[in-house]
Scaffold this motif. Structure first.
Motif, mmCIF file in Angstrom:
data_model
loop_
_atom_site.group_PDB
_atom_site.id
_atom_site.type_symbol
_atom_site.label_atom_id
_atom_site.label_comp_id
_atom_site.label_asym_id
_atom_site.label_seq_id
_atom_site.Cartn_x
_atom_site.Cartn_y
_atom_site.Cartn_z
ATOM 1 N N LEU A 84 1.057 -1.256 0.252
ATOM 2 C CA LEU A 84 -0.073 -0.157 0.024
ATOM 3 C C LEU A 84 0.895 1.286 -0.102
ATOM 4 C CD1 LEU A 84 -2.910 1.461 0.435
ATOM 5 C CD2 LEU A 84 -2.436 1.228 2.886
ATOM 6 N N ASP A 85 0.625 2.203 -0.842
ATOM 7 C CA ASP A 85 1.433 3.406 -1.269
ATOM 8 C C ASP A 85 0.589 4.393 -0.984
ATOM 9 O OD1 ASP A 85 4.294 2.634 -1.377
ATOM 10 O OD2 ASP A 85 3.444 1.511 -3.306
ATOM 11 N N ILE A 86 0.822 5.695 0.057
ATOM 12 C CA ILE A 86 -0.198 6.669 0.062
ATOM 13 C C ILE A 86 0.775 7.822 -0.360
ATOM 14 C CG2 ILE A 86 -1.579 7.819 1.803
ATOM 15 C CD1 ILE A 86 -1.726 5.216 3.370
ATOM 16 N N SER A 87 0.329 8.523 -1.060
ATOM 17 C CA SER A 87 0.792 9.998 -1.383
ATOM 18 C C SER A 87 0.241 11.243 -0.608
ATOM 19 C CB SER A 87 0.630 10.324 -2.737
ATOM 20 O OG SER A 87 0.882 11.688 -3.335
ATOM 21 N N ALA A 88 1.301 11.808 0.014
ATOM 22 C CA ALA A 88 0.733 12.862 1.058
ATOM 23 C C ALA A 88 1.428 14.049 0.944
ATOM 24 C CB ALA A 88 0.765 12.235 2.450
ATOM 25 N N PHE A 89 1.204 15.215 1.262
ATOM 26 C CA PHE A 89 1.643 16.516 1.092
ATOM 27 C C PHE A 89 1.671 17.270 2.218
ATOM 28 C CE2 PHE A 89 1.382 21.282 0.727
ATOM 29 C CZ PHE A 89 2.364 21.261 -0.060
ATOM 30 N N ASP A 110 6.007 20.792 2.861
ATOM 31 C CA ASP A 110 5.645 21.024 1.460
ATOM 32 C C ASP A 110 6.075 20.374 0.206
ATOM 33 O OD1 ASP A 110 4.415 23.437 2.924
ATOM 34 O OD2 ASP A 110 6.382 24.302 3.196
ATOM 35 N N ILE A 111 6.217 18.850 0.332
ATOM 36 C CA ILE A 111 6.560 18.096 -0.771
ATOM 37 C C ILE A 111 5.268 16.977 -0.778
ATOM 38 C CG2 ILE A 111 8.995 18.644 -0.622
ATOM 39 C CD1 ILE A 111 9.280 15.904 0.265
ATOM 40 N N TRP A 112 5.186 16.464 -1.893
ATOM 41 C CA TRP A 112 4.616 15.168 -2.100
ATOM 42 C C TRP A 112 5.387 14.049 -2.144
ATOM 43 C CZ3 TRP A 112 -0.797 15.142 -2.100
ATOM 44 C CH2 TRP A 112 -1.465 16.219 -2.417
ATOM 45 N N ALA A 113 5.003 13.145 -1.170
ATOM 46 C CA ALA A 113 5.862 11.871 -1.216
ATOM 47 C C ALA A 113 4.945 10.577 -0.825
ATOM 48 C CB ALA A 113 6.873 11.895 -0.001
ATOM 49 N N PHE A 114 5.510 9.467 -1.064
ATOM 50 C CA PHE A 114 4.739 8.272 -0.910
ATOM 51 C C PHE A 114 5.108 7.608 0.306
ATOM 52 C CE2 PHE A 114 3.603 7.297 -5.626
ATOM 53 C CZ PHE A 114 2.286 7.244 -5.264
ATOM 54 N N THR A 115 4.236 7.183 1.047
ATOM 55 C CA THR A 115 4.566 6.500 2.206
ATOM 56 C C THR A 115 4.204 4.842 1.847
ATOM 57 O OG1 THR A 115 4.012 8.193 3.950
ATOM 58 C CG2 THR A 115 3.884 5.816 5.033
ATOM 59 N N SER A 116 5.248 3.939 1.851
ATOM 60 C CA SER A 116 5.026 2.614 1.526
ATOM 61 C C SER A 116 4.766 1.741 2.837
ATOM 62 C CB SER A 116 6.075 2.106 0.666
ATOM 63 O OG SER A 116 6.070 0.867 0.290
ATOM 64 N N ILE A 117 3.716 0.869 2.622
ATOM 65 C CA ILE A 117 3.408 -0.116 3.639
ATOM 66 C C ILE A 117 3.183 -1.470 3.190
ATOM 67 C CG2 ILE A 117 1.724 -0.711 5.538
ATOM 68 C CD1 ILE A 117 0.740 2.349 5.604
ATOM 69 N N VAL A 139 -2.685 18.115 6.585
ATOM 70 C CA VAL A 139 -2.084 17.382 5.553
ATOM 71 C C VAL A 139 -3.015 17.192 4.334
ATOM 72 C CG1 VAL A 139 -2.961 15.146 6.451
ATOM 73 C CG2 VAL A 139 -1.137 15.034 5.202
ATOM 74 N N THR A 140 -2.807 16.951 3.288
ATOM 75 C CA THR A 140 -3.410 16.584 1.921
ATOM 76 C C THR A 140 -3.021 15.114 1.437
ATOM 77 O OG1 THR A 140 -3.787 18.859 1.811
ATOM 78 C CG2 THR A 140 -4.361 17.308 -0.413
ATOM 79 N N LEU A 141 -3.967 14.467 1.248
ATOM 80 C CA LEU A 141 -3.484 13.357 0.196
ATOM 81 C C LEU A 141 -3.702 13.512 -1.125
ATOM 82 C CD1 LEU A 141 -4.632 10.257 2.589
ATOM 83 C CD2 LEU A 141 -2.661 11.573 2.619
ATOM 84 N N GLY A 142 -2.905 12.955 -1.976
ATOM 85 C CA GLY A 142 -3.122 13.010 -3.515
ATOM 86 C C GLY A 142 -3.782 11.674 -4.043
ATOM 87 N N GLY A 166 2.304 -5.132 -9.628
ATOM 88 C CA GLY A 166 1.553 -4.022 -10.154
ATOM 89 C C GLY A 166 1.425 -3.890 -11.518
ATOM 90 N N ASN A 167 0.463 -3.145 -12.239
ATOM 91 C CA ASN A 167 0.330 -3.096 -13.544
ATOM 92 C C ASN A 167 0.311 -1.786 -14.070
ATOM 93 O OD1 ASN A 167 -2.044 -2.394 -12.847
ATOM 94 N ND2 ASN A 167 -3.229 -3.812 -14.006
ATOM 95 N N GLN A 168 0.598 -0.848 -13.039
ATOM 96 C CA GLN A 168 0.643 0.616 -13.314
ATOM 97 C C GLN A 168 1.885 1.431 -12.533
ATOM 98 O OE1 GLN A 168 -3.076 3.020 -13.617
ATOM 99 N NE2 GLN A 168 -3.837 1.020 -12.489
ATOM 100 N N GLN A 169 2.556 2.461 -13.028
ATOM 101 C CA GLN A 169 3.585 3.004 -12.314
ATOM 102 C C GLN A 169 3.004 4.424 -12.240
ATOM 103 O OE1 GLN A 169 6.559 1.946 -11.701
ATOM 104 N NE2 GLN A 169 6.975 3.663 -10.559
ATOM 105 N N CYS A 170 3.110 4.842 -10.759
ATOM 106 C CA CYS A 170 2.471 6.083 -10.348
ATOM 107 C C CYS A 170 3.382 6.993 -9.762
ATOM 108 C CB CYS A 170 1.393 6.040 -9.313
ATOM 109 S SG CYS A 170 0.086 4.687 -9.785
ATOM 110 N N VAL A 171 3.062 8.365 -9.645
ATOM 111 C CA VAL A 171 3.844 9.134 -9.087
ATOM 112 C C VAL A 171 2.988 9.872 -7.953
ATOM 113 C CG1 VAL A 171 5.582 9.729 -10.941
ATOM 114 C CG2 VAL A 171 3.388 11.169 -10.676
#
Length: 213
Positions: free
Chosen positions: A79-84, A119-126, A157-160, A169-174
């Motif tokens: 599980l990857d969560i994009s947060a700002f 002030d950056i977007w980053a993934f948290t990987s679980i 916080v904001t989630l993207g 997986g079958n997709q690559q995400c930023v």
């Protein structure tokens, strides 16, 4: 039965087994983002709105989301969560703690805090692979929620987006919101299957050529 036919049957049997294994382990990436928000989900639509309501949220504005059900048996679940704007520790403050919880079938299990920096977007990987309950919950549709600013110090916080990835997986995400995920190349197992079938076809053509000669 000729030696060639015997080898051909063995090759076809191996291909059939490979097809069966692929059917039970298809790489999938389920993406939850603004495009599929429900009434109680607040993934932001684009980077320009990252500081805007209702996406930029603090204590007492907790929320969660559900991933789509994914059938199959998996070797990896991530599980990857994009947060700002997950603020770093500062003197006199305990630091921003946004706790992530996943439903394990009977209760909510704390999986740790969001990572990132100011002030950056980053993934948290679980990585959920080792949890005995993870497979069943992914099959049913994984449920996730967060407790924003656990210490109630005034952090926001904001989630993207959130991506649930099985077997690579079958997709690559930023992490940046509004940027579509892109398909990844076909699974290695399918590539190997294609190579095996091509090799078998080449062998058949060579055998026909010898017979004709």
């Amino acid at each position: 039965m000729s030696n060639f036919l015997t080898k051909s049957l063995l090759a076809l049997t191996a291909c059939s087994a490979l097809l069966s294994s692929v059917a039970f382990a298809v790489p999938v990436t389920d993406v939850q983002e603004y495009a599929n928000n429900t009434a109680t989900e607040y993934f932001v639509d684009q980077d320009a709105n990252k500081y805007n309501s209702p996406y930029y949220r603090g204590a007492q504005e907790d929320w969660g989301w559900n991933h789509a059900a994914i059938a199959g048996t998996f070797t990896s679940i991530v599980l990857d969560i994009s947060a700002f704007d997950v603020d770093e520790f500062a003197p006199g403050w305990q630091g921003e703690i946004d706790m992530i919880y996943v439903f394990d079938g009977s209760s909510w299990l704390g999986m740790g805090n969001l990572d990132g920096a100011n002030d950056i977007w980053a993934f948290t990987s679980i990585d959920l692979t080792s949890y005995s309950w993870a497979q069943a919950q992914v099959n049913a549709g994984l449920q996730v929620k967060m407790d924003i600013d656990l210490n109630q110090e005034g952090w926001y916080v904001t989630l993207g987006k959130a991506t649930l990835t099985v077997d690579g997986g079958n997709q690559q995400c930023v992490p940046t919101p509004g940027v579509p995920c892109t398909p990844v190349s076909e699974p290695t197992s399918l590539g190997l299957l294609g190579l095996a079938l091509a090799t078998l076809g080449l062998g058949l053509r060579r055998r026909k050529a010898k017979i004709a000669a």
